[in-house]
Design a protein around this motif. Sequence first.
Motif, PDB file in Angstrom:
ATOM      1  N   ASN A  54       0.808  -1.404  -0.038  1.00  0.00           N
ATOM      2  CA  ASN A  54       0.034   0.097   0.044  1.00  0.00           C
ATOM      3  C   ASN A  54       0.720   1.407   0.066  1.00  0.00           C
ATOM      4  OD1 ASN A  54      -2.676   0.940   0.340  1.00  0.00           O
ATOM      5  ND2 ASN A  54      -2.074   1.923   2.043  1.00  0.00           N
ATOM      6  N   GLN A  67      -7.571   6.722   2.949  1.00  0.00           N
ATOM      7  CA  GLN A  67      -8.379   7.393   2.360  1.00  0.00           C
ATOM      8  C   GLN A  67      -8.852   8.689   3.534  1.00  0.00           C
ATOM      9  OE1 GLN A  67      -9.261   4.657   3.477  1.00  0.00           O
ATOM     10  NE2 GLN A  67     -10.814   5.100   5.376  1.00  0.00           N
ATOM     11  N   ARG A 107      -8.566  13.895   0.936  1.00  0.00           N
ATOM     12  CA  ARG A 107      -9.959  14.116   1.589  1.00  0.00           C
ATOM     13  C   ARG A 107     -10.327  15.484   2.609  1.00  0.00           C
ATOM     14  NH1 ARG A 107     -12.889   9.256   4.633  1.00  0.00           N
ATOM     15  NH2 ARG A 107     -12.114  10.541   6.374  1.00  0.00           N
TER      16      ARG A 107
ATOM     17  N   GLY B  70     -15.407   6.610   3.170  1.00  0.00           N
ATOM     18  CA  GLY B  70     -15.460   7.721   2.520  1.00  0.00           C
ATOM     19  C   GLY B  70     -14.294   8.079   1.557  1.00  0.00           C
ATOM     20  N   SER B  72     -11.327   8.904  -1.004  1.00  0.00           N
ATOM     21  CA  SER B  72     -10.767  10.482  -1.321  1.00  0.00           C
ATOM     22  C   SER B  72     -11.022  10.638  -2.644  1.00  0.00           C
ATOM     23  CB  SER B  72      -8.881  10.478  -0.881  1.00  0.00           C
ATOM     24  OG  SER B  72      -8.402   9.443  -1.721  1.00  0.00           O
ATOM     25  N   PRO B  73     -10.697  12.123  -2.989  1.00  0.00           N
ATOM     26  CA  PRO B  73     -11.262  12.219  -4.404  1.00  0.00           C
ATOM     27  C   PRO B  73     -10.387  11.660  -5.706  1.00  0.00           C
ATOM     28  CG  PRO B  73     -10.790  14.328  -3.021  1.00  0.00           C
ATOM     29  CD  PRO B  73     -10.237  12.999  -2.576  1.00  0.00           C
ATOM     30  N   ARG B  75      -8.272  11.321  -9.033  1.00  0.00           N
ATOM     31  CA  ARG B  75      -7.389  12.120  -9.984  1.00  0.00           C
ATOM     32  C   ARG B  75      -8.256  11.965 -11.277  1.00  0.00           C
ATOM     33  NH1 ARG B  75      -2.811  14.003  -8.717  1.00  0.00           N
ATOM     34  NH2 ARG B  75      -1.814  13.225  -6.807  1.00  0.00           N
ATOM     35  N   PRO B  76      -7.905  13.015 -12.405  1.00  0.00           N
ATOM     36  CA  PRO B  76      -8.710  12.937 -13.551  1.00  0.00           C
ATOM     37  C   PRO B  76      -8.097  11.436 -14.027  1.00  0.00           C
ATOM     38  CG  PRO B  76      -7.769  14.955 -13.084  1.00  0.00           C
ATOM     39  CD  PRO B  76      -7.494  14.231 -11.789  1.00  0.00           C
ATOM     40  N   GLY B  81     -10.231   7.393  -5.460  1.00  0.00           N
ATOM     41  CA  GLY B  81      -8.894   7.520  -4.868  1.00  0.00           C
ATOM     42  C   GLY B  81      -8.675   6.612  -3.919  1.00  0.00           C
ATOM     43  N   SER B  82      -8.112   7.020  -2.715  1.00  0.00           N
ATOM     44  CA  SER B  82      -7.842   5.784  -1.632  1.00  0.00           C
ATOM     45  C   SER B  82      -9.263   5.571  -1.062  1.00  0.00           C
ATOM     46  CB  SER B  82      -6.954   6.484  -0.703  1.00  0.00           C
ATOM     47  OG  SER B  82      -6.322   5.627   0.048  1.00  0.00           O
ATOM     48  N   ILE B  83      -9.406   4.047  -0.842  1.00  0.00           N
ATOM     49  CA  ILE B  83     -10.668   3.820  -0.451  1.00  0.00           C
ATOM     50  C   ILE B  83     -10.746   2.569   0.613  1.00  0.00           C
ATOM     51  CG2 ILE B  83     -11.163   2.510  -2.414  1.00  0.00           C
ATOM     52  CD1 ILE B  83     -14.179   3.366  -2.131  1.00  0.00           C
ATOM     53  N   GLY B  84     -10.357   2.817   1.811  1.00  0.00           N
ATOM     54  CA  GLY B  84     -10.244   1.915   2.775  1.00  0.00           C
ATOM     55  C   GLY B  84     -11.505   2.032   3.663  1.00  0.00           C
ATOM     56  N   GLY B 135      -6.021   1.832   1.765  1.00  0.00           N
ATOM     57  CA  GLY B 135      -6.899   2.386   0.703  1.00  0.00           C
ATOM     58  C   GLY B 135      -6.450   2.655  -0.605  1.00  0.00           C
ATOM     59  N   ALA B 136      -5.081   2.608  -0.692  1.00  0.00           N
ATOM     60  CA  ALA B 136      -4.551   2.778  -2.265  1.00  0.00           C
ATOM     61  C   ALA B 136      -4.834   1.271  -2.968  1.00  0.00           C
ATOM     62  CB  ALA B 136      -2.964   3.328  -1.758  1.00  0.00           C
ATOM     63  N   SER B 139      -8.318   0.613  -3.874  1.00  0.00           N
ATOM     64  CA  SER B 139      -8.835   1.207  -4.786  1.00  0.00           C
ATOM     65  C   SER B 139      -8.589   0.609  -6.087  1.00  0.00           C
ATOM     66  CB  SER B 139      -8.090   2.750  -5.059  1.00  0.00           C
ATOM     67  OG  SER B 139      -6.711   2.364  -5.545  1.00  0.00           O
ATOM     68  N   GLN B 140      -7.817  -0.203  -6.329  1.00  0.00           N
ATOM     69  CA  GLN B 140      -7.699  -1.174  -7.560  1.00  0.00           C
ATOM     70  C   GLN B 140      -8.486  -2.025  -7.891  1.00  0.00           C
ATOM     71  OE1 GLN B 140      -3.935  -3.349  -7.759  1.00  0.00           O
ATOM     72  NE2 GLN B 140      -4.098  -3.653  -5.509  1.00  0.00           N
TER      73      GLN B 140
END
Lengths: 280, 192
Positions: A54, A67, A107, B70, B72-73, B75-76, B81-84, B135-136, B139-140
């Motif tokens: 990570n 996040q 965030r 929740g 994180s936003p 990137r284009p 984003g990160s999602i843990g 979270g990184a 995200s995948q």
Amino acid sequence: MRDVHTSAISDAVKKLCMEANWSLEPDVLRAFDRALGTERSPAGQQVLQILKQNAAMAREQRIPYCQDTGFVVCFVELGQDVHVTGGALDAAINQGVSQGYGEGYLRASIVRSPFDRVNTGDNTPAVVHVDVVPGATLKILIMAKGGGCENRSKYKMLTPAEGVPGVKDWVLECVRTAGPDACPPLILGVGVGGTFEKAALLSKKALFRELGSPNPDPQLDALERELLAEANRLGIGPQGYGGDTTALGIHLLAYPCHITSLPVAVTIECHAHRHKEVTL
Amino acid sequence: MVKTAADGVKELATPLSDADVESLRAGDRVRITGVLYTARDAAHGRLLPLIEKGETLPFDPRGQIIYYTGPSPARPGSVVGSIGPTTASRMDKYVPALLKLGLKGTIGKGYRSQPVKDALRQHRALYLGAIGGAGAVLSQFVKKLEVVAYEDLGTEAIRRLEVEGFPAIVLYDCHGGDLYQDGQKAYARAGA
């Protein structure tokens, strides 16, 4: 007097916020490796490996390690021969936070009031602590402090009679109650002594010491080692799935206190220990 | 139908049936493919009054899994984003009502209350764990994301995620099994 312009402060804070969230410091990564050498639980080993992966992904892809990109806690060591020009120090720090969180795709986790709970949208304001120190430099230390672990931080007023055993019991009790909610392996900052607010501040400051480094005070160092060994016998392990790595470090800071008091504050920090510093 | 892959991981596809849920035990590693709905504190705060008034929810919870997160936003060019996961116990008070409507699982981290454990048993549902702070990596596994309700809540809006092979572990099963209890007992050492 040496002038430091607020734009330099904003730029520095912006960079620190982004880098802290993308790139764990080497002391934390080394602590993961040490833990992999001692962890007996296969589930624990697997969690630690994923955390390393990570960290690598976050750094390479510039996305946050977690996040929850945290509440920015900012300690400023302001040299008394520094003159901050161009505006207010506090505003400069918050501008840096706002830019860092916006441009870094981090965030926004702060609400404007604990009661109406409307998100401020840019992760401001930071919590700022300023110490005036000798010298002509301005040092900024920031931590992106996660909410889940912060929610498990605790404070207790012990009696002087409870002494060192009382402090030990309380710290271990904090590890136990933090459990998996706070995302172990944990790092603990423990502030002992002072007053109610002094102990809490020390507990945050203690987290900035390099993970794995000895406490400069030999007595506190011995106590830290004892506490860490005992915390890692609790069996909670990485993510609470069971294992030997419940904490990566326990850092103590002490301060003189009143004859009636033995205050102990424990800040619980998760493995996403995002701290960075810069000297201007 | 839950299949076990060659590496021992159970492959879960949403929506989940009672039989899917009943076949899993605390400690089982799973990979989820299908849909997850994200919701945390603020979104749950809006769902509960709807449930109490018997009104329709922004998504049909039957057979579904709620992921407490929740993100994180993005990137284009990225999906997310990160999602843990976030700490699940803050949502404990909302769980029984949602399970009653047919929700089959939640994903989060940390201990939950006895009423949640009882509700999981009564309504045949799972509490799954994703690795907090990863979270990184997580995200995948998210292939598509859309906001389905409460966009004003920002990161706390309800999002519909399409996931492929999202990794999780069964923390509490519907038979009373508890990975935290079993795992920690196995590694606690005398004197601790």
